[in-house]
Design a protein around this motif. Structure first.
Motif, mmCIF file in Angstrom:
data_model
loop_
_atom_site.group_PDB
_atom_site.id
_atom_site.type_symbol
_atom_site.label_atom_id
_atom_site.label_comp_id
_atom_site.label_asym_id
_atom_site.label_seq_id
_atom_site.Cartn_x
_atom_site.Cartn_y
_atom_site.Cartn_z
ATOM 1 N N ALA A 1 0.795 -1.395 0.049
ATOM 2 C CA ALA A 1 -0.158 -0.048 0.048
ATOM 3 C C ALA A 1 0.810 1.229 0.107
ATOM 4 O O ALA A 1 0.525 2.139 -0.690
ATOM 5 C CB ALA A 1 -0.886 -0.106 1.135
ATOM 6 N N ALA A 2 2.247 1.124 0.622
ATOM 7 C CA ALA A 2 2.935 2.402 0.749
ATOM 8 C C ALA A 2 3.395 2.609 -0.776
ATOM 9 O O ALA A 2 3.524 3.727 -1.077
ATOM 10 C CB ALA A 2 3.918 2.225 1.907
ATOM 11 N N ALA A 3 3.963 1.628 -1.298
ATOM 12 C CA ALA A 3 4.380 2.056 -2.667
ATOM 13 C C ALA A 3 3.478 2.253 -3.535
ATOM 14 O O ALA A 3 3.500 3.231 -4.468
ATOM 15 C CB ALA A 3 5.262 0.734 -3.319
ATOM 16 N N HIS A 4 2.019 1.843 -3.477
ATOM 17 C CA HIS A 4 1.073 2.143 -4.324
ATOM 18 C C HIS A 4 0.408 3.672 -3.952
ATOM 19 O O HIS A 4 0.063 4.436 -4.958
ATOM 20 C CB HIS A 4 -0.244 1.279 -3.882
ATOM 21 C CG HIS A 4 -1.391 1.161 -4.908
ATOM 22 N ND1 HIS A 4 -2.362 2.320 -4.868
ATOM 23 C CD2 HIS A 4 -1.513 0.390 -5.814
ATOM 24 C CE1 HIS A 4 -3.091 2.028 -5.918
ATOM 25 N NE2 HIS A 4 -2.778 0.954 -6.497
ATOM 26 N N ALA A 5 0.630 3.982 -2.644
ATOM 27 C CA ALA A 5 0.318 5.528 -2.619
ATOM 28 C C ALA A 5 1.108 6.731 -3.355
ATOM 29 O O ALA A 5 0.624 7.659 -3.459
ATOM 30 C CB ALA A 5 0.226 5.915 -0.973
ATOM 31 N N LYS A 6 2.388 6.074 -3.531
ATOM 32 C CA LYS A 6 3.163 6.994 -4.191
ATOM 33 C C LYS A 6 2.738 7.181 -5.728
ATOM 34 O O LYS A 6 3.241 8.343 -6.300
ATOM 35 C CB LYS A 6 4.727 6.556 -4.353
ATOM 36 C CG LYS A 6 5.296 6.405 -2.842
ATOM 37 C CD LYS A 6 6.793 5.842 -2.846
ATOM 38 C CE LYS A 6 7.222 5.736 -1.429
ATOM 39 N NZ LYS A 6 8.519 5.037 -1.288
ATOM 40 N N LEU A 7 2.131 6.397 -6.194
ATOM 41 C CA LEU A 7 1.732 6.254 -7.753
ATOM 42 C C LEU A 7 0.429 7.363 -7.963
ATOM 43 O O LEU A 7 -0.702 6.987 -7.683
ATOM 44 C CB LEU A 7 1.252 5.079 -8.395
ATOM 45 C CG LEU A 7 2.427 3.964 -8.116
ATOM 46 C CD1 LEU A 7 2.140 2.723 -8.596
ATOM 47 C CD2 LEU A 7 3.737 4.404 -8.859
ATOM 48 N N THR A 8 0.785 8.629 -8.205
ATOM 49 C CA THR A 8 -0.153 9.535 -8.428
ATOM 50 C C THR A 8 -0.341 10.390 -9.883
ATOM 51 O O THR A 8 -1.031 10.992 -9.964
ATOM 52 C CB THR A 8 0.073 10.715 -7.377
ATOM 53 O OG1 THR A 8 1.117 11.293 -7.564
ATOM 54 C CG2 THR A 8 0.066 10.128 -5.949
ATOM 55 N N ALA A 9 0.540 10.183 -10.778
ATOM 56 C CA ALA A 9 0.695 10.658 -12.005
ATOM 57 C C ALA A 9 0.847 9.836 -13.006
ATOM 58 O O ALA A 9 1.477 8.656 -12.941
ATOM 59 C CB ALA A 9 1.805 11.904 -11.904
ATOM 60 N N PRO A 10 0.298 10.095 -14.219
ATOM 61 C CA PRO A 10 0.808 9.043 -15.512
ATOM 62 C C PRO A 10 2.138 8.733 -15.675
ATOM 63 O O PRO A 10 2.692 7.783 -16.091
ATOM 64 C CB PRO A 10 -0.077 9.875 -16.406
ATOM 65 C CG PRO A 10 -1.122 10.535 -15.926
ATOM 66 C CD PRO A 10 -0.589 11.088 -14.715
ATOM 67 N N ASP A 11 2.895 9.731 -15.391
ATOM 68 C CA ASP A 11 4.560 9.583 -15.775
ATOM 69 C C ASP A 11 5.120 8.810 -14.939
ATOM 70 O O ASP A 11 6.079 8.361 -14.828
ATOM 71 C CB ASP A 11 5.069 11.166 -15.594
ATOM 72 C CG ASP A 11 4.835 11.885 -14.563
ATOM 73 O OD1 ASP A 11 4.337 11.292 -13.612
ATOM 74 O OD2 ASP A 11 5.455 12.938 -14.493
ATOM 75 N N ASN B 1 -14.013 10.528 -9.725
ATOM 76 C CA ASN B 1 -13.959 9.319 -10.846
ATOM 77 C C ASN B 1 -12.917 8.450 -10.152
ATOM 78 O O ASN B 1 -11.831 8.357 -9.562
ATOM 79 C CB ASN B 1 -13.201 10.093 -12.052
ATOM 80 C CG ASN B 1 -14.040 11.159 -12.690
ATOM 81 O OD1 ASN B 1 -15.335 11.243 -12.427
ATOM 82 N ND2 ASN B 1 -13.368 12.246 -12.750
ATOM 83 N N ILE B 2 -13.617 7.210 -10.761
ATOM 84 C CA ILE B 2 -12.704 6.133 -10.617
ATOM 85 C C ILE B 2 -11.662 5.834 -11.622
ATOM 86 O O ILE B 2 -11.854 5.895 -12.819
ATOM 87 C CB ILE B 2 -13.599 4.730 -10.623
ATOM 88 C CG1 ILE B 2 -14.771 4.886 -9.598
ATOM 89 C CG2 ILE B 2 -12.778 3.446 -10.133
ATOM 90 C CD1 ILE B 2 -15.777 3.815 -9.603
ATOM 91 N N VAL B 3 -10.320 5.611 -11.289
ATOM 92 C CA VAL B 3 -9.127 5.828 -12.308
ATOM 93 C C VAL B 3 -8.521 4.458 -11.823
ATOM 94 O O VAL B 3 -8.507 3.978 -10.585
ATOM 95 C CB VAL B 3 -8.423 6.962 -12.038
ATOM 96 C CG1 VAL B 3 -9.102 8.114 -12.396
ATOM 97 C CG2 VAL B 3 -7.856 7.095 -10.648
ATOM 98 N N PHE B 4 -7.904 3.919 -13.055
ATOM 99 C CA PHE B 4 -6.954 2.725 -12.637
ATOM 100 C C PHE B 4 -5.501 3.178 -12.348
ATOM 101 O O PHE B 4 -5.145 4.361 -12.625
ATOM 102 C CB PHE B 4 -6.592 1.955 -14.159
ATOM 103 C CG PHE B 4 -8.225 1.386 -14.441
ATOM 104 C CD1 PHE B 4 -8.463 0.155 -14.149
ATOM 105 C CD2 PHE B 4 -8.961 2.007 -15.592
ATOM 106 C CE1 PHE B 4 -9.583 -0.557 -14.674
ATOM 107 C CE2 PHE B 4 -10.110 1.261 -15.917
ATOM 108 C CZ PHE B 4 -10.323 -0.009 -15.641
ATOM 109 N N ILE B 5 -5.111 2.337 -11.565
ATOM 110 C CA ILE B 5 -3.343 2.649 -10.767
ATOM 111 C C ILE B 5 -2.633 1.768 -11.581
ATOM 112 O O ILE B 5 -1.615 2.037 -12.363
ATOM 113 C CB ILE B 5 -3.525 2.697 -9.541
ATOM 114 C CG1 ILE B 5 -4.442 3.611 -9.083
ATOM 115 C CG2 ILE B 5 -2.076 3.052 -9.047
ATOM 116 C CD1 ILE B 5 -4.317 5.123 -9.347
#
Length: 668
Positions: free
Chosen positions: A121-131, A168-172
């Protein structure tokens, strides 16, 4: 499932690669991995579902025939057996189907719950931008999702989602590797179904969808589980799509087994039912034969069944019933003959009573009505004497008004009358308001021995009652003893009631005619007086000549004039006198003048009534004005002064004196 172009079905829909979205409702769309985002695609519509409306039913016209009872029993037994087997097979199939589907839901639930625990979850929380899609954290999480996907059985898609600031529901992260199948970081899930959109924020534990959904690429089931951070905060939601084709294959195998069992039981149950029907219907066939003999009138036929069951008891009961029925039919035939004779006599009496009432109804004059009624009754029923007594005005006696026999005519001549309640059964019937019958006049104490009717052996007196008031008595006498039965008295009383109404109506008709004549006479006198008064007020006559219209004197009777009277309610109020120099008056012209004279009479009467109404209105208005002026005065002198003034004006400036004479009061 994470496919595109999926038809709409009532189940949670997986992520749509083409739209980078995921759905949980009936309207979700899916397409195969080959059509995932990155390649152009066309929108697909839900395939239409055919609906059976029952129009396929047809009607077969078959000739009517008797189906044997043993065949019906065989069919019934077979149907019950097949129905029981069918219900059992259906319950087995539904149970197997529910068990298989619940098993795949449990596996999906466990897989998505365990998979959510493996996501960092911690690493997942860092993914916030498409780049960040190629970052080490993204790739590490992608490998984790791929291990989760590969570790399970029939798991096709694994992906994570979260909601952005706009809701909105967005894919990560998506476990797919192909560019055509993958959903990129930040892609909006714009095809999410109602279920996912409504419950996305509320997911607190692993959840598996209730229903499968099917498209052209297979059957699928979706599951979701929240991904929690170390601090207890929900970071994202893990989505997983699993193939349900294996479950459906097992369901089809179970369904085939059920069909084999069901259709295999049909011939076996039919054969057993046929044997069962034959065994049961053998004694019933004997009973049927006995019933046919009985229906044909053979009451001596007996059924022989040698057994110890209910059919033997039924046969014995049948034999007893046949014996009793034979005796009963014989007695019924005798009673039917007697009853038929009674009904025939009763019908004749009713028809005769109807004819009497119909003939009496057509007569309006009371004496003729009474005379025709008694003669018709004697002729129709063949009685020795028929008479009608009417109650006298004083109420103490009934007097004979009509009679059909010679002795009755003598009684009419001398004014025969009987005292109510004191003399004869006629007086008794009038007093008691109910029929009185003497079946043998020699034994009846109330019988009045009349020397004018020496052959009377039985007599019936029926009261003529209208609105609980006795207006007379119908007296019927016969030469035969006991000539009147209770049914006869009922018929004659009905006839008496009709005669009473007819007599009362005749009386009322005479009274109405008298009242109408009096009213017409009063109206004629009033109209005559009104026109006499109007005639004295002045001459009203006009004459038309070629020179025009001008007042004229009243026309006199002349030989060369056509005089047409103006009649109002048969009273002459004027005339029309017409004269021509040459030729006679034709009948058509005379009829036209008569019609015109009638209309002139109505118009003159309307004018007179209008003038009377106008004069009455002036009179009432004048009186009202005088009274209002007098009422405005507040002392005696003012009242007298105003009264004298207003009365004088109302009478055309006449001299009027209004005074109080106190001496006359003192004298009185």
């Amino acid at each position: 499932m994470k496919t595109a172009g999926r038809p709409a079905w009532s189940a949670p829909s997986p992520k749509s690669p083409h739209t980078s979205g995921r759905s949980e409702t009936l309207t979700a769309s899916c397409r195969p991995p080959s059509a995932r985002s990155g390649a152009p695609s066309t929108s697909r519509k839900r395939p239409s579902r055919s609906r059976w409306t029952g129009r396929e039913r047809t009607t077969m016209n078959r000739p009517r025939r008797i189906l044997p009872l043993h065949a019906k029993l065989a069919m019934g037994f077979s149907l019950l057996t097949v129905a029981a087997i069918g219900i059992t097979a259906h319950l087995y199939y539904q149970s197997t189907k529910a068990m298989l589907r619940q098993d795949i839901r449990n596996r999906l639930h466990d897989a998505v719950a365990i998979g959510a625990l493996q996501v960092d979850a911690a690493a997942h929380a860092k993914l916030t931008a498409p780049d960040q899609e190629g970052s080490p954290d993204y790739l590490r999480l992608k490998k984790t999702l791929q291990r989760i996907r590969d570790a399970g059985t029939d798991i096709r898609f694994v992906y994570t989602m979260r909601q952005d600031a706009q809701g909105n529901i967005v894919f990560i992260v998506d476990a797919e590797e192909s560019e055509q199948d993958i959903s990129h970081l930040g892609d909006i899930y714009d095809d999410a179904g109602d279920f996912l959109e409504a419950n996305f924020a509320a997911f607190q534990s692993a959840t598996a969808a209730e229903n499968f959904y099917t498209d052209k690429w297979g059957t699928w089931l979706s599951g979701y589980a929240p991904i929690y951070a170390p601090d207890g905060r929900r970071e994202a939601v893990l989505g997983m799509d699993i193939s349900a084709d294996n479950v459906l294959a097992q369901e089809r195998d179970a369904f085939r087994r059920v069909l084999v069992i069901f259709f295999g039981s049909i011939p076996v149950s039919g054969f057993i039912g046929w044997l069962f029907g034959l065994a049961l219907t053998a004694p019933i066939s004997k009973l049927i034969k006995g019933a046919e003999q009985l229906s044909n009138g053979n009451f001596n036929y007996r059924i022989k069944i040698r057994s110890n069951d209910e059919t033997a008891i039924l046969a014995a009961t049948f034999n007893q019933a046949a014996e009793r029925l034979g005796g009963l039919v014989a007695r019924l035939e005798e009673r039917v003959e007697e009853r038929t004779a009674q009904l025939s006599r009763r019908t004749s009496q009713l028809q005769a009573a109807t004819r009497v009432a119909r003939q009496a109804t057509a007569i309006r004059e009371l004496p003729q009505l009474l005379d025709d009624t008694v003669r018709t009754i004697s002729d129709q029923f063949g009685f020795y004497h028929t008479g009608i007594f009417l109650t006298e005005a004083e109420g103490g006696f009934v007097s004979l008004q009509a009679a059909s026999s010679e002795g009755g005519q003598k009684m009419l001549t001398r004014g025969h009358r009987l005292q109510i309640g004191e003399q004869g059964i006629v007086g008794y019937a009038a007093a008691q308001k109910r029929p009185r019958v003497a079946l043998d006049v020699g034994e009846d104490a109330y019988f009045f021995n009349n020397p004018d009717l020496p052959e009377t052996r039985s007599e019936a007196a029926l009261p003529l009652v209208v609105r609980n008031r006795v207006i007379g008595v119908l007296d019927i006498q016969s030469k035969q003893a006991r000539a009147f039965s209770p049914e006869d008295i009922e018929t004659f009383q009905t006839l008496a009631d009709q005669i009473a109404l007819i007599i009362e109506n005749a009386r009322l008709f005479e009274e109405m005619n008298l009242a109408v004549s009096q009213l017409e006479r009063l109206a004629t006198d009033r109209i005559q007086q009104a026109w006499m008064d109007g005639g004295r007020a002045g001459s009203h006559a006009y004459q038309y000549t070629p020179a025009g219209i001008q007042p004229a004197f009243r026309a006199g009777d002349r030989d060369d004039q056509l005089i047409v009277p103006i009649l109002l309610h048969n009273q002459k109020i004027g005339e029309i006198a017409a004269k021509r120099s040459e030729g006679d008056w034709e009948a058509r012209e005379q009829a036209m003048l008569a019609e015109i004279a009638a209309q002139v009479a109505l118009a003159l009467e309307n004018a007179r009534l209008l003038d009377e109404a106008r004069q009455r209105a002036i009179h009432e208005r004048t009186v009202g004005e005088v009274v209002s002026h007098i009422g405005a005065a507040h002392d005696m002198d003012a009242v007298l002064r105003v009264a004298a003034q207003e009365i004088g004006k109302a009478l055309g400036d006449s001299e009027v004196v209004v005074q109080i004479r106190a001496e006359e009061l003192e004298a009185k």
